[in-house]
Design a protein around this motif. Structure first.
Motif, PDB file in Angstrom:
ATOM      1  N   MET A 276      39.838  32.979  46.175  1.00 45.01           N
ATOM      2  CA  MET A 276      39.239  34.021  46.998  1.00 45.01           C
ATOM      3  C   MET A 276      37.730  33.900  46.860  1.00 45.01           C
ATOM      4  O   MET A 276      37.192  34.164  45.789  1.00 45.01           O
ATOM      5  CB  MET A 276      39.731  35.395  46.546  1.00 45.01           C
ATOM      6  CG  MET A 276      39.195  36.548  47.344  1.00 45.01           C
ATOM      7  SD  MET A 276      39.950  38.083  46.775  1.00 45.01           S
ATOM      8  CE  MET A 276      39.570  39.108  48.138  1.00 45.01           C
ATOM      9  N   ASN A 277      37.082  33.464  47.892  1.00 46.70           N
ATOM     10  CA  ASN A 277      35.637  33.250  47.869  1.00 46.70           C
ATOM     11  C   ASN A 277      35.208  32.358  46.706  1.00 46.70           C
ATOM     12  O   ASN A 277      34.164  32.557  46.100  1.00 46.70           O
ATOM     13  CB  ASN A 277      34.885  34.578  47.819  1.00 46.70           C
ATOM     14  CG  ASN A 277      35.019  35.364  49.100  1.00 46.70           C
ATOM     15  OD1 ASN A 277      35.596  34.891  50.074  1.00 46.70           O
ATOM     16  ND2 ASN A 277      34.492  36.560  49.102  1.00 46.70           N
TER      17      ASN A 277
ATOM     18  N   TYR B 267      36.806  32.049  43.764  1.00 45.88           N
ATOM     19  CA  TYR B 267      37.299  32.509  42.467  1.00 45.88           C
ATOM     20  C   TYR B 267      38.809  32.347  42.406  1.00 45.88           C
ATOM     21  O   TYR B 267      39.519  32.649  43.366  1.00 45.88           O
ATOM     22  CB  TYR B 267      36.954  33.988  42.237  1.00 45.88           C
ATOM     23  CG  TYR B 267      35.481  34.241  42.112  1.00 45.88           C
ATOM     24  CD1 TYR B 267      34.822  34.016  40.912  1.00 45.88           C
ATOM     25  CD2 TYR B 267      34.740  34.705  43.190  1.00 45.88           C
ATOM     26  CE1 TYR B 267      33.460  34.243  40.788  1.00 45.88           C
ATOM     27  CE2 TYR B 267      33.381  34.935  43.086  1.00 45.88           C
ATOM     28  CZ  TYR B 267      32.745  34.700  41.875  1.00 45.88           C
ATOM     29  OH  TYR B 267      31.406  34.921  41.770  1.00 45.88           O
TER      30      TYR B 267
ATOM     31  N   ILE C 271      42.207  33.607  41.749  1.00 46.64           N
ATOM     32  CA  ILE C 271      42.738  34.974  41.653  1.00 46.64           C
ATOM     33  C   ILE C 271      44.191  35.009  41.217  1.00 46.64           C
ATOM     34  O   ILE C 271      44.753  36.082  41.025  1.00 46.64           O
ATOM     35  CB  ILE C 271      42.564  35.756  42.970  1.00 46.64           C
ATOM     36  CG1 ILE C 271      43.280  35.066  44.107  1.00 46.64           C
ATOM     37  CG2 ILE C 271      41.091  35.974  43.263  1.00 46.64           C
ATOM     38  CD1 ILE C 271      43.385  35.908  45.356  1.00 46.64           C
TER      39      ILE C 271
ATOM     40  N   PHE D 237      48.356  37.499  38.566  1.00 46.30           N
ATOM     41  CA  PHE D 237      47.255  37.730  39.490  1.00 46.30           C
ATOM     42  C   PHE D 237      46.075  38.352  38.755  1.00 46.30           C
ATOM     43  O   PHE D 237      46.254  39.232  37.912  1.00 46.30           O
ATOM     44  CB  PHE D 237      47.707  38.635  40.640  1.00 46.30           C
ATOM     45  CG  PHE D 237      48.707  37.958  41.524  1.00 46.30           C
ATOM     46  CD1 PHE D 237      48.279  37.144  42.558  1.00 46.30           C
ATOM     47  CD2 PHE D 237      50.063  38.082  41.285  1.00 46.30           C
ATOM     48  CE1 PHE D 237      49.194  36.485  43.358  1.00 46.30           C
ATOM     49  CE2 PHE D 237      50.985  37.434  42.081  1.00 46.30           C
ATOM     50  CZ  PHE D 237      50.555  36.629  43.116  1.00 46.30           C
TER      51      PHE D 237
ATOM     52  N   ILE E 240      43.760  40.717  39.137  1.00 49.99           N
ATOM     53  CA  ILE E 240      43.356  41.891  39.912  1.00 49.99           C
ATOM     54  C   ILE E 240      41.882  42.203  39.682  1.00 49.99           C
ATOM     55  O   ILE E 240      41.162  42.585  40.612  1.00 49.99           O
ATOM     56  CB  ILE E 240      44.231  43.116  39.556  1.00 49.99           C
ATOM     57  CG1 ILE E 240      45.719  42.812  39.792  1.00 49.99           C
ATOM     58  CG2 ILE E 240      43.801  44.342  40.320  1.00 49.99           C
ATOM     59  CD1 ILE E 240      46.081  42.494  41.216  1.00 49.99           C
ATOM     60  N   ASP E 241      41.413  41.984  38.456  1.00 51.41           N
ATOM     61  CA  ASP E 241      40.006  42.239  38.171  1.00 51.41           C
ATOM     62  C   ASP E 241      39.097  41.343  39.010  1.00 51.41           C
ATOM     63  O   ASP E 241      38.059  41.780  39.510  1.00 51.41           O
ATOM     64  CB  ASP E 241      39.705  42.080  36.680  1.00 51.41           C
ATOM     65  CG  ASP E 241      40.295  40.815  36.064  1.00 51.41           C
ATOM     66  OD1 ASP E 241      40.889  40.000  36.800  1.00 51.41           O
ATOM     67  OD2 ASP E 241      40.169  40.662  34.844  1.00 51.41           O
ATOM     68  N   ARG E 242      39.496  40.091  39.206  1.00 52.51           N
ATOM     69  CA  ARG E 242      38.689  39.187  40.038  1.00 52.51           C
ATOM     70  C   ARG E 242      38.720  39.606  41.504  1.00 52.51           C
ATOM     71  O   ARG E 242      37.725  39.495  42.209  1.00 52.51           O
ATOM     72  CB  ARG E 242      39.177  37.758  39.897  1.00 52.51           C
ATOM     73  CG  ARG E 242      38.863  37.195  38.523  1.00 52.51           C
ATOM     74  CD  ARG E 242      39.234  35.738  38.446  1.00 52.51           C
ATOM     75  NE  ARG E 242      38.864  35.230  37.145  1.00 52.51           N
ATOM     76  CZ  ARG E 242      39.651  34.475  36.402  1.00 52.51           C
ATOM     77  NH1 ARG E 242      40.846  34.141  36.841  1.00 52.51           N
ATOM     78  NH2 ARG E 242      39.261  34.045  35.234  1.00 52.51           N
ATOM     79  N   ILE E 243      39.874  40.068  41.959  1.00 53.97           N
ATOM     80  CA  ILE E 243      39.970  40.544  43.341  1.00 53.97           C
ATOM     81  C   ILE E 243      39.025  41.720  43.544  1.00 53.97           C
ATOM     82  O   ILE E 243      38.278  41.784  44.518  1.00 53.97           O
ATOM     83  CB  ILE E 243      41.423  40.925  43.694  1.00 53.97           C
ATOM     84  CG1 ILE E 243      42.302  39.666  43.684  1.00 53.97           C
ATOM     85  CG2 ILE E 243      41.493  41.614  45.055  1.00 53.97           C
ATOM     86  CD1 ILE E 243      43.786  39.941  43.796  1.00 53.97           C
ATOM     87  N   PHE E 244      39.033  42.676  42.604  1.00 51.35           N
ATOM     88  CA  PHE E 244      38.130  43.824  42.706  1.00 51.35           C
ATOM     89  C   PHE E 244      36.673  43.403  42.641  1.00 51.35           C
ATOM     90  O   PHE E 244      35.812  43.981  43.305  1.00 51.35           O
ATOM     91  CB  PHE E 244      38.423  44.867  41.623  1.00 51.35           C
ATOM     92  CG  PHE E 244      39.600  45.725  41.941  1.00 51.35           C
ATOM     93  CD1 PHE E 244      39.625  46.505  43.084  1.00 51.35           C
ATOM     94  CD2 PHE E 244      40.690  45.762  41.093  1.00 51.35           C
ATOM     95  CE1 PHE E 244      40.718  47.307  43.387  1.00 51.35           C
ATOM     96  CE2 PHE E 244      41.785  46.549  41.387  1.00 51.35           C
ATOM     97  CZ  PHE E 244      41.803  47.329  42.537  1.00 51.35           C
TER      98      PHE E 244
ATOM     99  N   VAL F  89      35.364  40.632  43.792  1.00 48.10           N
ATOM    100  CA  VAL F  89      34.983  40.125  45.110  1.00 48.10           C
ATOM    101  C   VAL F  89      34.902  41.262  46.123  1.00 48.10           C
ATOM    102  O   VAL F  89      33.944  41.358  46.896  1.00 48.10           O
ATOM    103  CB  VAL F  89      35.975  39.036  45.581  1.00 48.10           C
ATOM    104  CG1 VAL F  89      35.709  38.644  47.016  1.00 48.10           C
ATOM    105  CG2 VAL F  89      35.870  37.813  44.671  1.00 48.10           C
ATOM    106  N   LEU F  90      35.895  42.159  46.113  1.00 48.56           N
ATOM    107  CA  LEU F  90      35.905  43.263  47.079  1.00 48.56           C
ATOM    108  C   LEU F  90      34.729  44.216  46.901  1.00 48.56           C
ATOM    109  O   LEU F  90      34.253  44.808  47.869  1.00 48.56           O
ATOM    110  CB  LEU F  90      37.223  44.036  46.982  1.00 48.56           C
ATOM    111  CG  LEU F  90      38.468  43.276  47.437  1.00 48.56           C
ATOM    112  CD1 LEU F  90      39.717  44.098  47.173  1.00 48.56           C
ATOM    113  CD2 LEU F  90      38.351  42.888  48.902  1.00 48.56           C
TER     114      LEU F  90
END
Length: 108
Positions: free
Chosen positions: A1-2, A4, A6, A56, A58-62, A64-65
């Motif tokens: 994701m961008n 990273y 994830i 997953f 989730i910390d990396r997703i957050f 990026v978001l």
């Protein structure tokens, strides 16, 4: 994701011959592998399918978001850049009782 990672995962070793070989490289005998992993080896002999897992980030997703560039900005109690958690005083010295419980010995 961008750029990273994830999620990550793997298919567990499900080939008994490869298991024996891998543990052999680490210095373990066939008997050791049978003793420690006998139930799993038996299951594979009866046709148990390979199993896999994924986790997953989730910390990396957050991260990026929320348009952050450092994961420590989205983790509740992050370690510092040196891997130290000041709130938990870790890492810390391991006492002899803990080492004995885990059958570990520290050598220089």
């Amino acid at each position: 994701m961008n750029g990273y990672e994830i999620a990550s995962g793997a298919v567990r070793n499900h080939n008994p011959e490869v298991m024996y070989e891998a543990f052999g490289v680490l210095g373990y005998s066939h008997e050791y592998v049978e003793e420690k992993f006998g139930a799993m080896l038996s299951a594979f002999k009866f046709g148990a399918p390979p199993h896999a897992g994924a986790a997953f980030g989730i910390d990396r997703i957050f991260m990026v978001l929320s348009d952050e560039t450092n994961i420590r900005e989205v983790v509740a109690f992050p370690k510092n850049g040196s891997g130290v958690d000041a709130m938990m005083s870790s890492p810390s010295v391991v006492d002899d009782v803990q080492l004995k419980e885990l059958s570990l010995k520290i050598t220089e």
